[in-house]
Write a protein that holds these residues in place. Structure first.
Motif, PDB file in Angstrom:
ATOM      1  N   ILE A   1       0.867  -1.176   0.000  1.00  0.00           N
ATOM      2  CA  ILE A   1       0.000   0.000   0.000  1.00  0.00           C
ATOM      3  C   ILE A   1       0.901   1.223   0.000  1.00  0.00           C
ATOM      4  N   GLN A   2       0.654   2.121  -0.931  1.00  0.00           N
ATOM      5  CA  GLN A   2       1.449   3.343  -0.986  1.00  0.00           C
ATOM      6  C   GLN A   2       0.528   4.533  -0.695  1.00  0.00           C
ATOM      7  N   THR A   3       0.882   5.289   0.309  1.00  0.00           N
ATOM      8  CA  THR A   3       0.066   6.452   0.663  1.00  0.00           C
ATOM      9  C   THR A   3       0.505   7.650  -0.169  1.00  0.00           C
ATOM     10  N   ILE A   4      -0.465   8.314  -0.780  1.00  0.00           N
ATOM     11  CA  ILE A   4      -0.159   9.443  -1.670  1.00  0.00           C
ATOM     12  C   ILE A   4      -0.347  10.749  -0.921  1.00  0.00           C
ATOM     13  N   ASP A   5       0.678  11.578  -1.028  1.00  0.00           N
ATOM     14  CA  ASP A   5       0.622  12.879  -0.400  1.00  0.00           C
ATOM     15  C   ASP A   5       0.626  13.897  -1.539  1.00  0.00           C
ATOM     16  N   ALA A   6      -0.521  14.438  -1.859  1.00  0.00           N
ATOM     17  CA  ALA A   6      -0.589  15.343  -3.015  1.00  0.00           C
ATOM     18  C   ALA A   6      -1.334  16.610  -2.631  1.00  0.00           C
TER      19      ALA A   6
ATOM     20  N   SER B   1      -7.963  10.992   2.543  1.00  0.00           N
ATOM     21  CA  SER B   1      -6.699  10.276   2.340  1.00  0.00           C
ATOM     22  C   SER B   1      -6.780   9.384   1.106  1.00  0.00           C
ATOM     23  N   LEU B   2      -5.610   9.119   0.536  1.00  0.00           N
ATOM     24  CA  LEU B   2      -5.550   8.290  -0.669  1.00  0.00           C
ATOM     25  C   LEU B   2      -4.412   7.282  -0.563  1.00  0.00           C
ATOM     26  N   ASP B   3      -4.768   6.014  -0.654  1.00  0.00           N
ATOM     27  CA  ASP B   3      -3.784   4.934  -0.692  1.00  0.00           C
ATOM     28  C   ASP B   3      -3.890   4.220  -2.033  1.00  0.00           C
ATOM     29  N   VAL B   4      -2.742   3.742  -2.507  1.00  0.00           N
ATOM     30  CA  VAL B   4      -2.735   2.981  -3.760  1.00  0.00           C
ATOM     31  C   VAL B   4      -2.332   1.541  -3.457  1.00  0.00           C
ATOM     32  N   LEU B   5      -3.139   0.597  -3.899  1.00  0.00           N
ATOM     33  CA  LEU B   5      -2.764  -0.814  -3.794  1.00  0.00           C
ATOM     34  C   LEU B   5      -1.904  -1.133  -5.010  1.00  0.00           C
ATOM     35  N   ARG B   6      -0.623  -1.389  -4.779  1.00  0.00           N
ATOM     36  CA  ARG B   6       0.319  -1.606  -5.881  1.00  0.00           C
ATOM     37  C   ARG B   6       0.289  -3.056  -6.373  1.00  0.00           C
TER      38      ARG B   6
ATOM     39  N   VAL C   1      -5.267  -6.330   1.125  1.00  0.00           N
ATOM     40  CA  VAL C   1      -5.273  -5.004   1.745  1.00  0.00           C
ATOM     41  C   VAL C   1      -5.438  -5.120   3.266  1.00  0.00           C
ATOM     42  N   PRO C   2      -4.423  -4.682   4.023  1.00  0.00           N
ATOM     43  CA  PRO C   2      -4.574  -4.714   5.478  1.00  0.00           C
ATOM     44  C   PRO C   2      -5.630  -3.693   5.913  1.00  0.00           C
ATOM     45  N   ASN C   3      -6.376  -3.987   6.929  1.00  0.00           N
ATOM     46  CA  ASN C   3      -7.411  -3.089   7.459  1.00  0.00           C
ATOM     47  C   ASN C   3      -8.320  -2.531   6.378  1.00  0.00           C
ATOM     48  N   ARG C   4      -8.799  -3.395   5.526  1.00  0.00           N
ATOM     49  CA  ARG C   4      -9.555  -2.895   4.370  1.00  0.00           C
ATOM     50  C   ARG C   4     -10.875  -2.235   4.786  1.00  0.00           C
ATOM     51  N   GLU C   5     -11.344  -2.554   5.975  1.00  0.00           N
ATOM     52  CA  GLU C   5     -12.601  -1.955   6.443  1.00  0.00           C
ATOM     53  C   GLU C   5     -12.481  -0.449   6.668  1.00  0.00           C
ATOM     54  N   ASN C   6     -11.230   0.042   6.771  1.00  0.00           N
ATOM     55  CA  ASN C   6     -11.051   1.488   7.004  1.00  0.00           C
ATOM     56  C   ASN C   6     -11.410   2.351   5.796  1.00  0.00           C
ATOM     57  N   TYR C   7     -11.433   1.757   4.608  1.00  0.00           N
ATOM     58  CA  TYR C   7     -11.673   2.574   3.409  1.00  0.00           C
ATOM     59  C   TYR C   7     -13.161   2.828   3.179  1.00  0.00           C
TER      60      TYR C   7
ATOM     61  N   HIS D   1       7.212  11.328 -11.355  1.00  0.00           N
ATOM     62  CA  HIS D   1       8.106  12.235 -10.627  1.00  0.00           C
ATOM     63  C   HIS D   1       7.556  12.602  -9.253  1.00  0.00           C
ATOM     64  N   ASN D   2       6.252  12.838  -9.165  1.00  0.00           N
ATOM     65  CA  ASN D   2       5.687  13.311  -7.896  1.00  0.00           C
ATOM     66  C   ASN D   2       5.461  12.214  -6.862  1.00  0.00           C
ATOM     67  N   TYR D   3       5.060  11.046  -7.309  1.00  0.00           N
ATOM     68  CA  TYR D   3       4.685   9.998  -6.324  1.00  0.00           C
ATOM     69  C   TYR D   3       5.464   8.705  -6.509  1.00  0.00           C
ATOM     70  N   GLY D   4       6.246   8.608  -7.579  1.00  0.00           N
ATOM     71  CA  GLY D   4       6.950   7.354  -7.840  1.00  0.00           C
ATOM     72  C   GLY D   4       6.007   6.230  -8.221  1.00  0.00           C
ATOM     73  N   VAL D   5       4.852   6.591  -8.757  1.00  0.00           N
ATOM     74  CA  VAL D   5       3.902   5.560  -9.182  1.00  0.00           C
ATOM     75  C   VAL D   5       3.966   5.450 -10.716  1.00  0.00           C
ATOM     76  N   PRO D   6       4.342   4.282 -11.241  1.00  0.00           N
ATOM     77  CA  PRO D   6       4.353   4.102 -12.695  1.00  0.00           C
ATOM     78  C   PRO D   6       2.943   3.719 -13.169  1.00  0.00           C
TER      79      PRO D   6
END
Ligand SMILES: *Cc1c(COP(=O)(O)O)cnc(C)c1O
Length: 300
Positions: free
Chosen positions: A14-19, A27-32, A158-164, A245-250
């Motif tokens: 899980i990658q948390t995005i700070d934008a 909040s925004l998380d990405v499941l890679r 996804v850990p703690n998926r109920e939080n979303y 460049h901003n988040y390292g997400v391809p």
């Protein structure tokens, strides 16, 4: 022998995005999921797993499917069948053996037998199937309840998926989205972003893969197709570059870039209520970027 050891579910994180465009309390998380494997990447493994299991169980020795020359599904099927130790055939729309795309070359290298059919023959898939009764078939793009059943397992990573509160993903055939809807918890809303232009049958296609009477807690947005399936305008390429460049997400050119752009736009339009916790599924597809001229993107 069947061996799926090459898959790497332990690398999916899980990658948390700070934008800057994220509203303060959202909040925004990405499941890679793209990290699962470079070829059978992302959602494709989940969509294929029960088709493979069923084919093995009934003793079919050949799996067959349909797709276009840039299809992630075709190359993923080729690779998955190699891992499973079963033969596979891909019926390719309107292609010809001469000028192979990167995707088709890879599929052939993984052992898929490619059969090129004209666009008119391709439209009549039942006529093709009837000639090959011993084959076990997967629909074009892996569309079907068997695919959705596998895709419903994606969230188990996804850990703690109920939080979303929201789950956002790209949509092609709608099979993955149906799986996400099936596995969503009652307080979660699933949002799909279509990479095709004006494919307004998608809502029905997704609903058809849900259990009768099941909650249809999903919405599909059709505004972020960037000209349609396979269209990669320069602004999409710059957006992918910026996200790297901003988040390292391809991101891939067909699905995830459009979906992530759409998500950002919806955030900027304040469509998510304060306190929303959004999970974006990075469904993979990066092999598709290899059809761009080398050096177009800052990553490969
Ligand atoms: C195939 C694919 C999709 C679409 O999945 P469907 O189940 O057909 O809707 C989304 N993202 C990526 C990266 C894909 O390869």
């Amino acid at each position: 022998m069947t061996t799926y050891d090459e898959l790497s579910p332990q690398s999916v994180n899980i990658q948390t995005i700070d934008a800057l465009w994220l509203p303060a309390s959202v909040s925004l998380d990405v499941l890679r999921l793209d990290r699962l494997h470079t070829v059978v990447s992302g959602n494709k493994w989940y969509k294929l797993k029960y088709y493979l299991a069923n084919a093995i169980q009934i003793g079919a020795n050949t799996l067959a499917t349909f797709g276009g020359a840039y299809s992630n599904h075709i190359v993923a099927t080729a690779y998955a069948c190699r891992m499973a130790g079963i033969k596979c055939v891909g019926f390719i729309r309107g292609g010809e053996a001469g000028n192979l795309t990167h995707t088709l070359k890879a599929a052939a290298a993984y052992g898929m037998q490619l059969e090129y059919v004209s666009r008119s023959e391709y439209r009549d898939k039942e006529a093709i199937k009837i000639l090959l009764p011993g084959f076990s078939w997967i629909n074009e793009g892996g569309y079907g309840a068997t695919g959705a059943e596998g895709a419903a397992e994606i969230v188990s990573l996804v850990p703690n998926r109920e939080n979303y509160t929201h789950i956002v993903a790209a949509v092609g055939t709608g099979t993955m989205l149906a799986g996400l809807v099936r596995s969503a918890l009652p307080h979660q809303q699933v949002i799909g972003i279509s990479s095709m232009k004006g494919n307004l049958e998608l809502e029905t296609s997704v609903a058809a893969l849900l259990e009768p009477g099941a909650a249809k807690n999903f919405h599909i947005n059709h505004d972020y197709h960037f000209g349609g399936y396979g269209s990669t305008p320069p602004e999409l390429i710059s957006y992918i570059t910026e996200c790297w460049h901003n988040y390292g997400v391809p991101l891939d050119i067909v699905y995830t870039s459009k979906a992530f752009y759409g998500l950002q736009d919806m955030m900027e339009k304040s469509l998510f209520a304060p306190g929303s916790k959004v999970l974006f599924i990075h469904s993979g597809g990066l092999q598709g970027n290899l059809s761009l001229p080398a050096g177009t993107l800052p990553f490969s």
